[in-house]
Scaffold this active site. Structure first.
Site, short mmCIF file in Angstrom:
data_model
loop_
_atom_site.label_atom_id
_atom_site.label_comp_id
_atom_site.label_asym_id
_atom_site.label_seq_id
_atom_site.Cartn_x
_atom_site.Cartn_y
_atom_site.Cartn_z
N TYR A 273 89.12 6.04 -18.11
CA TYR A 273 89.70 7.22 -18.75
C TYR A 273 88.69 7.97 -19.60
O TYR A 273 88.86 9.17 -19.82
CB TYR A 273 90.95 6.82 -19.55
CG TYR A 273 92.14 6.75 -18.63
CD1 TYR A 273 92.77 7.91 -18.20
CD2 TYR A 273 92.57 5.54 -18.10
CE1 TYR A 273 93.82 7.87 -17.30
CE2 TYR A 273 93.62 5.48 -17.20
CZ TYR A 273 94.24 6.66 -16.80
OH TYR A 273 95.27 6.61 -15.90
N ARG A 275 85.69 8.51 -18.50
CA ARG A 275 85.14 9.38 -17.45
C ARG A 275 86.04 10.59 -17.23
O ARG A 275 85.57 11.73 -17.12
CB ARG A 275 85.00 8.53 -16.17
CG ARG A 275 84.64 9.24 -14.91
CD ARG A 275 85.81 9.80 -14.11
NE ARG A 275 87.00 9.00 -14.15
CZ ARG A 275 88.19 9.41 -13.67
NH1 ARG A 275 88.31 10.61 -13.14
NH2 ARG A 275 89.25 8.63 -13.73
N HIS A 428 96.88 2.77 -22.27
CA HIS A 428 96.24 2.25 -21.06
C HIS A 428 95.60 0.88 -21.28
O HIS A 428 94.91 0.37 -20.40
CB HIS A 428 95.20 3.25 -20.55
CG HIS A 428 95.81 4.47 -19.93
ND1 HIS A 428 96.54 4.41 -18.77
CD2 HIS A 428 95.83 5.76 -20.33
CE1 HIS A 428 96.97 5.63 -18.47
NE2 HIS A 428 96.56 6.46 -19.40
N HIS A 430 95.26 -3.28 -21.92
CA HIS A 430 95.81 -4.50 -21.34
C HIS A 430 95.87 -5.59 -22.40
O HIS A 430 95.15 -5.55 -23.40
CB HIS A 430 94.96 -4.95 -20.15
CG HIS A 430 95.08 -4.07 -18.96
ND1 HIS A 430 94.58 -4.40 -17.72
CD2 HIS A 430 95.65 -2.85 -18.79
CE1 HIS A 430 94.83 -3.44 -16.85
NE2 HIS A 430 95.48 -2.48 -17.49
N ARG A 453 97.78 0.89 -9.03
CA ARG A 453 98.08 2.28 -8.73
C ARG A 453 97.22 2.73 -7.56
O ARG A 453 96.08 2.30 -7.42
CB ARG A 453 97.76 3.16 -9.95
CG ARG A 453 98.01 4.64 -9.77
CD ARG A 453 97.53 5.43 -10.98
NE ARG A 453 97.82 6.85 -10.84
CZ ARG A 453 97.36 7.80 -11.66
NH1 ARG A 453 96.60 7.47 -12.69
NH2 ARG A 453 97.67 9.07 -11.48
#
Length: 746
Positions: A273, A275, A428, A430, A453
């Site tokens: 994310y 990036r 986002h 974990h 995904r």
């Protein structure tokens, strides 16, 4: 037409631009500037990489112009036709604007104008997108995020043809399209706009950039500082279960620059994310630099955006693919268009580091902007130097005090350890404190699963996150870290996890033969303290560097401990007995265990349990310190997954039951190779004869590794004192060892 002929053609067009086109004006003023455009025109035909990039873009845009303009009524999720068409439109419009500025060919301006007026005609009567999954539905797309993508790129296209349009045309577009569009993604969707998240960064950049083109100060201030009275309630959730609004939350572009980035440039959501967010971050910062240099947006927080580019490059493997920390799609790399932009801008607006030019060479394209031209000239002039990725410790958190990511590299990425002791990582993130992944060159040895995904593949949930992202990919057992009592870290509660982070104990990558990272975690499981130390070691008696892993656990109760290792490859050998079931059953019922099939179960060996596999033509052996009461599970991902949303990959898990305080010790040893061409197998067996815990107390933990040649390596970690100047002395088997600092290795 070949490249040489096309380059000559472009040069001819550039030389024949009319005097009127070259006159000074207020536009372009976002990414392109009058002086920058002039330099690009002057260099057409003289800079091979720039000419190649220009020719490629011209070919792509010309093909789209030949097809005609289509602005269909939106109806699809990601990957569907309407989604992809509108997405392609904004990409092509932005590129057409650049071509118009460089080449002066009116067909590109006309194409953008006609497209914008098709959108103007449809937007005023356009309802919310019919797909209702998003917490912030868009109009052109199923979520405001993609609407913001559209406006970021279209603002650049509009800026490029601003002077081509008449005053009445500009007024119509701004009144009926751009201002309503900006208001929709901000004022009408504050739960999307007024937060700290990569989604909001896109929305902020979109509103700010169109505000700069329109010279609309209200929109510019809205982008920089957010909406004051947004009416949001505390505790709202987004699609991924993340908190949208918390009490006192900051908002706007500066807040999004401050909070997610550490002083080292690490972005808390992870490199995938980072990036994605770097494009709007850098593009809007550049637009502000070109229009409001006094605000020093590009230099904010000690040049954190430029540091972020370096952090991203260091969070990639030998092939340039980003480590899949948190939600991350494997295969995403610095070859993506956003990183082409980022690297070029970092080169031009940084200190023109020649190492960045080697990345530019690998990317094989440059941004059609002044920074891309400068990078291409640097490549042409032979200034590129290899980009050397060494070991690096990147802090997390606004002040760099919320854990971090430790990357240990031996040699030319011969062995690379990625150790995660970071903060939660927003929505986002974990539940994987003290987890790790391991690489040999560009190949995964022990993997982090990444996200669940299929991005932009319509058949897989509309290209969106699948439920298995929550039920598997984010869970603790899905990672190479300790799972206790089959529960997730922090109970899988986002708001709790967001309050805590692991603590760095030590990081030392200064020695050639041993590099160490160590961190602690005391909040993931209340009442339990975990201390994990990992060392990349290279000794002459071993063919390759290997990884030593020490996980020390102290708890106020007896627990069941599960420590998995997710390997990629074919099982070769093991020294323990196990039974394979005739039918497969899940390992558990929830918290990720429901997605693991048990393919084998057995008892560990008293002393050392060994397990070998072959992956990508190389052998690996996992040696674990075990006793006969430990259990070994051979697992495979895919249970309770009838739609085959998960990859069917394997793991080996060590289970230790009814235990309070304990130490897990293991070595991951790369060795040998196999060639299917010559059918030659070399050094297929482990070089470790014995792995032993020789010391364990509140103050010290010591491990000895005896190789097959009889040589012993000794590693000791000081469990309670991580001072670099502290002096230590321990006696093992009658011999005293003295050292200074957190660890000893001999």
């Amino acid at each position: 037409m070949n490249l040489k002929k096309l380059t000559f053609s472009l040069l001819t067009i550039g030389m024949s631009l009319s005097p009127l086109t070259l006159q000074a004006s207020e536009h372009p003023n976002l990414i392109l500037t009058e002086s920058g455009v002039e330099r690009m025109r002057e260099n057409v035909g003289q800079v091979p990489l720039f000419d190649k990039s220009l020719a490629s873009v011209k070919q792509q845009v010309d093909a789209e112009i030949a097809m005609g303009i289509d602005t269909p009524i939106p109806k699809d999720f990601s990957g569907g036709y309407t989604h992809q068409r509108h997405k392609q439109n904004f990409f092509i419009a932005q590129k057409a604007g650049v071509l118009y500025q460089i080449l002066g060919d009116e067909k590109y301006a006309k194409y953008i104008r006609d497209m914008l007026f098709q959108y103007e005609a449809m937007y005023k009567d356009l309802p919310l997108h019919p797909q209702e999954r998003s917490y912030a539905r868009g109009k052109l797309f199923w979520q405001c995020l993609n609407d913001s993508n559209w406006l970021v790129y279209m603002s650049q296209a509009y800026d490029a043809i601003y002077n081509y349009l008449s005053k009445d045309e500009r007024q119509a577009l701004e009144t009926n399209l751009f201002r309503p569009f900006a208001d929709f993604i901000s004022i009408e969707n504050p739960q999307f706009f007024n937060r700290v998240h990569n989604h909001s960064t896109w929305g902020i950049a979109a509103v700010g950039m169109i505000g700069l083109v329109m010279n609309d100060e209200e929109l510019i201030q809205r982008a920089l500082y957010g909406i004051d009275d947004d009416g949001l309630e505390v505790g709202g959730k987004d699609n991924d279960g993340g908190t949208i609004k918390v009490e006192g939350q900051r908002k706007g572009f500066f807040a999004n620059l401050e909070e997610p980035f550490s002083p080292d440039g690490y972005y808390t959501e992870g490199p995938y994310y980072q990036r994605y967010a770097m494009y709007p971050f850098l593009i809007f910062a550049l637009a502000m630099e070109n229009n409001r240099p006094d605000l020093k947006v590009l230099q904010h927080k000690d040049n954190v955006l430029l540091k972020g580019v370096d952090a991203l490059l260091n969070l990639s493997d030998a092939d340039g693919e980003f480590f899949p920390l948190n939600d991350g799609q494997k295969g995403m790399s610095y070859y993506s268009a956003s990183l082409v932009t980022a690297v070029d801008l970092a080169y031009f607006y940084g200190n023109k580091d020649p190492q960045l030019l080697s990345i530019v060479e690998k990317q094989g394209q440059v941004l059609l902007q002044e920074s891309g031209l400068a990078a291409a000239i640097g490549v042409r002039d032979g200034k590129a130097k290899p980009y050397l990725k060494g070991s690096v410790n990147l802090s997390d958190g606004i002040n760099g005090k919320q854990g971090g990511i430790g990357v240990l590299r031996h040699g030319n990425e011969d062995l690379t350890l990625v150790f995660k002791y970071a903060a939660q990582g927003l929505s986002h993130g974990h539940y994987d404190k003290l987890s790790f992944s391991l690489y040999e060159k560009g190949e995964e040895v022990l993997q982090d699963y990444g996200l669940a995904r299929f991005v932009n593949i319509e058949q897989k949930g509309g290209g969106n996150y699948l439920k298995e992202n929550t039920t598997w990919a984010k869970t603790t057992i899905a990672h190479n870290t300790l799972s206790i009592n089959q529960q997730k870290h922090f109970g899988g509660v986002y708001d709790v996890a967001s309050q805590h982070h692991s603590e760095l104990f030590t990081f030392d990558a200064n020695k050639d033969n041993v590099k160490v990272v160590s961190a602690t975690e005391e909040n993931a499981y209340p009442g339990t303290f975990m201390h994990r130390t990992m060392a990349v070691i290279k000794e002459e008696s071993f063919e390759k560097p290997y990884l030593l892993d020490i996980m020390r656990v102290t708890s106020d109760s007896e627990n069941q401990y599960d420590l998995p290792f997710y390997y990629l490859g074919q099982v070769i050998d093991n020294n323990f007995d196990y039974q394979s079931p005739t039918s497969l059953h899940p390992l558990g019922e929830e918290n990720g265990y429901q997605h693991l099939y048990v393919e084998g179960q057995g008892s560990a060996v008293e002393g050392n349990t060994k397990f070998s596999w072959l992956g990508a033509g190389k052998y690996y052996t996992l040696t674990m310190l075990t006793d006969a009461q430990d259990d070994i599970y051979l697992t495979r991902i895919g249970a309770n997954d009838p739609e085959f949303n998960l990859r069917r990959e394997a793991g080996i898990m060590l289970r230790r039951e009814k235990t309070q305080d304990t130490v897990f010790v293991s070595v991951v040893e790369p060795h040998g190779s196999y060639s299917p061409v010559s059918e030659s197998s070399k050094n297929s067996k482990s070089s470790i004869a014995k792995l032993e815990l020789v010391l364990n107390s509140a103050k010290y933990t010591g491990v000895s590794i005896v190789d097959v040649k009889g040589k012993t390596q000794l590693f000791i970690i000081a469990n309670s004192d991580n001072s670099d100047t502290a002096e230590h002395a321990v006696t093992i088997d009658g011999e005293t060892y003295r050292w200074t600092g957190p660890y000893f290795y001999q």
